[in-house]
Design a protein around this motif. Sequence first.
Motif, mmCIF file in Angstrom:
data_model
loop_
_atom_site.group_PDB
_atom_site.id
_atom_site.type_symbol
_atom_site.label_atom_id
_atom_site.label_comp_id
_atom_site.label_asym_id
_atom_site.label_seq_id
_atom_site.Cartn_x
_atom_site.Cartn_y
_atom_site.Cartn_z
ATOM 1 N N ASN A 114 -8.703 24.091 -47.302
ATOM 2 C CA ASN A 114 -7.577 23.734 -48.475
ATOM 3 C C ASN A 114 -7.593 22.047 -48.394
ATOM 4 O O ASN A 114 -7.847 21.439 -47.396
ATOM 5 C CB ASN A 114 -6.323 24.349 -47.924
ATOM 6 C CG ASN A 114 -6.424 25.867 -47.763
ATOM 7 O OD1 ASN A 114 -6.641 26.330 -48.686
ATOM 8 N ND2 ASN A 114 -5.937 26.366 -46.619
ATOM 9 N N CYS A 115 -7.234 21.909 -49.514
ATOM 10 C CA CYS A 115 -6.876 20.174 -49.598
ATOM 11 C C CYS A 115 -5.789 19.807 -48.872
ATOM 12 O O CYS A 115 -4.803 20.512 -48.807
ATOM 13 C CB CYS A 115 -6.661 20.119 -51.234
ATOM 14 S SG CYS A 115 -6.432 18.401 -51.470
ATOM 15 N N PRO A 116 -6.034 18.842 -48.092
ATOM 16 C CA PRO A 116 -4.791 18.555 -47.226
ATOM 17 C C PRO A 116 -3.666 18.026 -47.919
ATOM 18 O O PRO A 116 -2.693 17.764 -47.417
ATOM 19 C CB PRO A 116 -5.602 17.380 -46.684
ATOM 20 C CG PRO A 116 -7.041 17.648 -46.363
ATOM 21 C CD PRO A 116 -7.233 18.358 -47.641
ATOM 22 N N LEU A 117 -4.006 17.557 -49.185
ATOM 23 C CA LEU A 117 -2.665 16.893 -50.055
ATOM 24 C C LEU A 117 -2.140 18.093 -50.883
ATOM 25 O O LEU A 117 -1.043 17.915 -50.993
ATOM 26 C CB LEU A 117 -3.631 15.928 -50.906
ATOM 27 C CG LEU A 117 -4.045 14.663 -50.471
ATOM 28 C CD1 LEU A 117 -4.499 13.889 -51.625
ATOM 29 C CD2 LEU A 117 -3.050 13.898 -49.402
ATOM 30 N N HIS A 118 -3.026 18.994 -51.136
ATOM 31 C CA HIS A 118 -2.326 20.203 -52.061
ATOM 32 C C HIS A 118 -2.821 21.541 -51.444
ATOM 33 O O HIS A 118 -3.782 22.188 -51.742
ATOM 34 C CB HIS A 118 -3.010 20.167 -53.513
ATOM 35 C CG HIS A 118 -2.814 18.663 -54.163
ATOM 36 N ND1 HIS A 118 -4.062 17.883 -54.140
ATOM 37 C CD2 HIS A 118 -1.973 18.020 -54.785
ATOM 38 C CE1 HIS A 118 -3.447 16.725 -54.787
ATOM 39 N NE2 HIS A 118 -2.443 16.899 -55.177
ATOM 40 N N GLY B 21 -8.888 20.890 -57.736
ATOM 41 C CA GLY B 21 -10.255 20.619 -58.081
ATOM 42 C C GLY B 21 -10.771 20.252 -56.783
ATOM 43 O O GLY B 21 -12.104 19.735 -56.598
ATOM 44 N N PHE B 22 -10.356 20.368 -55.588
ATOM 45 C CA PHE B 22 -11.007 20.121 -54.378
ATOM 46 C C PHE B 22 -11.952 20.913 -53.955
ATOM 47 O O PHE B 22 -12.304 21.715 -54.289
ATOM 48 C CB PHE B 22 -9.903 20.674 -53.059
ATOM 49 C CG PHE B 22 -10.182 20.343 -51.840
ATOM 50 C CD1 PHE B 22 -10.256 19.225 -51.167
ATOM 51 C CD2 PHE B 22 -10.574 21.408 -50.993
ATOM 52 C CE1 PHE B 22 -10.535 18.792 -49.762
ATOM 53 C CE2 PHE B 22 -10.757 21.236 -49.741
ATOM 54 C CZ PHE B 22 -10.919 19.911 -48.982
ATOM 55 N N ALA B 23 -12.870 19.986 -53.582
ATOM 56 C CA ALA B 23 -14.357 20.629 -53.411
ATOM 57 C C ALA B 23 -15.210 19.815 -52.340
ATOM 58 O O ALA B 23 -14.880 18.621 -52.008
ATOM 59 C CB ALA B 23 -15.051 20.633 -54.717
HETATM 60 ZN ZN LIG Z 1 -5.984 17.986 -53.692
#
Ligand SMILES: [Zn+2]
Length: 205
Positions: free
Chosen positions: A27-31, A37-39
């Motif tokens: 998972n994206c640490p920010l979201h 769109g984290f990848a």
């Molecule tokens: Zn993110």
Amino acid sequence: MQIRFAIDLSAGEYVRQRAWENARLDNCPLHGKGGCGFASHGTYSRQTPQGTKIARWYCPDGHSTFSLLPDCLSSRLPGSLIEVETAINEVESAPSQEAAACGLRIDVGLTGVLRWVRRRLFLIRTTLNLLTELLPVLQDCRPSISSFKAVLGVEYVLPALRMSAGPYLYVLPPPVGFGPRPQRKKGKKPPFQHKTGTDPPLKRE
Ligand SMILES: [Zn+2]
């Protein structure tokens, strides 16, 4: 942003096993809810140990990259935490920084080695000092590898601190933590200019 890759391997084993291929960041640490769109963003290379790669991810919405740094490696400095600790140990047990520098196998000349040592000594002393204030269990420690080793009961202090510092990692400076580099106070002699012998002499009553 650096994130801890909790993996119990030496730096050599990390390279031999290409352990970065097993690094996961789901998972994206920010979201946390996704949709940003984290990848995966491939890997980047570090010069030492030769062949080291670090897995990284990218969040386009946050314009941020995240790299998973294994517990064995220094943050923002080349090489492993054990290499740094070994050098600091040499300095702590040598009569002078110059004497310790002569024993270190770094091929950059004495001035270069002293700079190499002092930079790390400053960062590690700052880290250990901070930890004596942050963690009650360490409050009686001196800011030295030998003192921390005696209290923690581990073979190597710096990797143990990386593994146990938890949220404080983002406060602690490199090469253990992922926080900012400390600034030396202006007009104040940096602590590394003091002789770093063995324990301070006992106070006589
Ligand atoms: Zn993110």
